[in-house]
Every structure is written in C-alpha cells, then in structure tokens.
Design an enzyme around this catalytic site. Sequence first.
Site, mmCIF file in Angstrom:
data_model
loop_
_atom_site.group_PDB
_atom_site.id
_atom_site.type_symbol
_atom_site.label_atom_id
_atom_site.label_comp_id
_atom_site.label_asym_id
_atom_site.label_seq_id
_atom_site.Cartn_x
_atom_site.Cartn_y
_atom_site.Cartn_z
ATOM 1 N N ARG A 119 0.853 -1.184 0.000
ATOM 2 C CA ARG A 119 0.000 0.000 0.000
ATOM 3 C C ARG A 119 0.893 1.239 0.000
ATOM 4 O O ARG A 119 2.106 1.153 0.168
ATOM 5 C CB ARG A 119 -0.997 0.015 1.174
ATOM 6 C CG ARG A 119 -0.597 -0.615 2.456
ATOM 7 C CD ARG A 119 0.479 0.099 3.222
ATOM 8 N NE ARG A 119 0.146 1.504 3.446
ATOM 9 C CZ ARG A 119 1.030 2.463 3.613
ATOM 10 N NH1 ARG A 119 2.327 2.197 3.560
ATOM 11 N NH2 ARG A 119 0.657 3.705 3.822
ATOM 12 N N ALA B 172 0.718 5.041 -2.388
ATOM 13 C CA ALA B 172 0.558 5.283 -3.823
ATOM 14 C C ALA B 172 1.796 4.943 -4.657
ATOM 15 O O ALA B 172 1.696 4.205 -5.649
ATOM 16 C CB ALA B 172 0.118 6.728 -4.065
ATOM 17 N N GLN C 108 -2.325 2.904 10.084
ATOM 18 C CA GLN C 108 -1.029 2.879 9.393
ATOM 19 C C GLN C 108 0.024 3.703 10.121
ATOM 20 O O GLN C 108 1.214 3.383 10.069
ATOM 21 C CB GLN C 108 -1.172 3.385 7.957
ATOM 22 C CG GLN C 108 -2.025 2.507 7.058
ATOM 23 C CD GLN C 108 -3.452 3.029 6.949
ATOM 24 O OE1 GLN C 108 -4.002 3.543 7.909
ATOM 25 N NE2 GLN C 108 -4.048 2.890 5.776
ATOM 26 N N ASP D 81 -2.051 10.661 -2.391
ATOM 27 C CA ASP D 81 -2.393 9.593 -3.330
ATOM 28 C C ASP D 81 -2.788 10.130 -4.702
ATOM 29 O O ASP D 81 -2.651 9.442 -5.700
ATOM 30 C CB ASP D 81 -3.527 8.741 -2.758
ATOM 31 C CG ASP D 81 -3.036 7.836 -1.645
ATOM 32 O OD1 ASP D 81 -2.785 6.656 -1.927
ATOM 33 O OD2 ASP D 81 -2.871 8.314 -0.510
#
Length: 345
Positions: free
Chosen positions: A47, A49, A199, A240
Amino acid sequence: MTPIYPVIWRDDRVLLIDQTLLPTQYALVEINDYQDMVKAIKTMIVRGAPAIGVAAAYGMYLGAREINTQQRDTFLTQLEIVAQKLRETRPTAVNLFWAISQMLKTASESLGTVEEIKHNLLITAQNIQKQDLQTCQNIGNNGLEILANKPEKLTILTHCNAGALATAGYGTALGVIRSLWTAKRLAGVYADETRPRLQGAKLTAWECVQEGIPVTVITDNMAAHCMKKGLIDAVIVGADRIAANGDTANKIGTYGLAVISKMHQVPFYVAAPLSTVDFELETGEKIPIEERHPSEIYQVGHTRLCPEGVNYYNPAFDVTPAELITAIITEEKVVKPIDLLAFKE
C-alpha cells in the site's frame, strides 16, 4: 539499519513485505503471477501510492509473461486485459494508473518479437522502481532545504504512512523526516494513529523505530491539542492524488489535520512526486474516493467495537483544498499549489 524495500524483484518473481502483519511480524509474500499481485494490492499487503505503482508495473510484466502468443496484436490486446484488472484494485492512487500507462507505452512502442517486448517491460518496471527511489531522496533533500531554517530542531507531525513502506524506499513525507534526522535537524516525530487501519501507529512508528528516530504515537483526535500546546512545528503528509489546482487526496483525516493546522498557524506540507499530480483533473472534487469494507471500522482484529444494527461510512481518503496547503514538496522543487501547472507537459 538495513534499507526498507517493500517491493523486491528477485529470481524472476516479486517479493512484497506483508504490511498487514507489521509491526508484530516481518514477512515476505511471494508473487509469481499478476492475479496474485491484484490480490496483494486489493488486500493492502502492499500500500502507499508510489509503492502501488511499482507493484503494478511488476504486475504488468508478470501478466505479460503469462501471455502465450507470438502475435504482436494479440499480445497487446491481452496485455490491456491485465492492465484493466490492475486498474480496478485501488481507484484513488494515481501512481497506479501512471505506472500502468508507462508499461503500456513501452509495449506499444517496442519493436521486435513478443519476447523482446516482454524483456523491455521488465526493464521499464525496474526503472520505475529505481526512479521512485531517487525521486524520494530528492523530495527528502528539498524538504530539508525548506524546513531546516530554524535555529532549533523541529518536531514534525505526520499522518498515515508515507515512508519507505509506501514507496520504492526512503519515503515522501517520511523521506523529508529522514533527511531532517540525518542532518541532525529533527527533534522527533508525532505520528497520528490513522484510523481505521492504523497505518501511523503500525507502519510509521515501526519505520521510525527501525531508524532510531524518536516517535510519539497519538490518536487522531489529539492533534489539535498538541498544536495548541506548541508541540508541533510543522505537519508533513503524503498524497495519493493531486489535482491540477493543488487539491490533494490523502488518507482520511488529512483534511481535518489541515484545518486545525491553519487554525494554529502550523505549516502544512504535502510531500509527493510529480507523478502523483493528475493534470487531467482541474480540482479535487473530481478525485474518485475509494470506500472500503465497514469491518475496518466495527472491529479491530477479531474484537468487535460496535453494536449490531448500526450503519457505517468508510471512505479511505479525503481531499484537502489547496488553500490549506503551505507548499508541495516535489522532487524538482518546493512549490505553492497554484504553481503546479508549470510542470504540466
């Protein structure tokens, strides 16, 4: 410390750090075909971008390797099917679409046999990975130059994970933090936990611990309090997707963080490569926002947090308006959001 590379090409296969297991377990997942890569991206084994872009590039090569034909037109048609499957994995991260586009361009422009096209695709995927690593290091250096102008060391707040795990290595927002730390200009990091997938608590904190960077984890709703207390010198986040006007999509909660930064006059920086800028989108209103499964909200691990019968809304990203962003730290230079258009080809 040993460098952190979330995507590794080794022995004709891809190895991914399984980020769903961190911080308690470090494990590598072996990816041998593009369907496995599709699953890995969807389930967030990989994960972030830029890292998704690198993984998708290798996924394109793995898919190409599986195509059994010597006819160029047939090969290109089947490669587009692979591309579409990868595009469908994560709709918000523009690096995914950029990397797939680069791979398709290589395939369409390559001369020679199908086997030669496949070889060129592998080279392109490897170059995307190398370029992203260099890009992140340049972002770190540019961030250091703009931030390290105070006599005292800085304390930086970051949200989600925009570190080595989210890129080819080094990181964007955390890349700037790494550069500050190396230059002895960093006092420490405050890491938002970043609900619902945590995260910040799991990944950013883990990366900081690996590097010996002092890190304090706070819940997302503590940021305003910390700013009011004067604990935060600047906020640095990743992205992102960035619209042409500078509106920026990042992990949910970023918008609120920008609002309270403005309130407390704390500089708010976005660190991202220029490949994250989608010049086809005039404003952030047109950025597609991924919605994820409600289980991310109503349970942690196997523990249920909410009663049966309630409704859920789980957007994975929000959009921060350009006027709340102090500057965008790119690999070329640090720019005001309004000046991004100067980079449009």
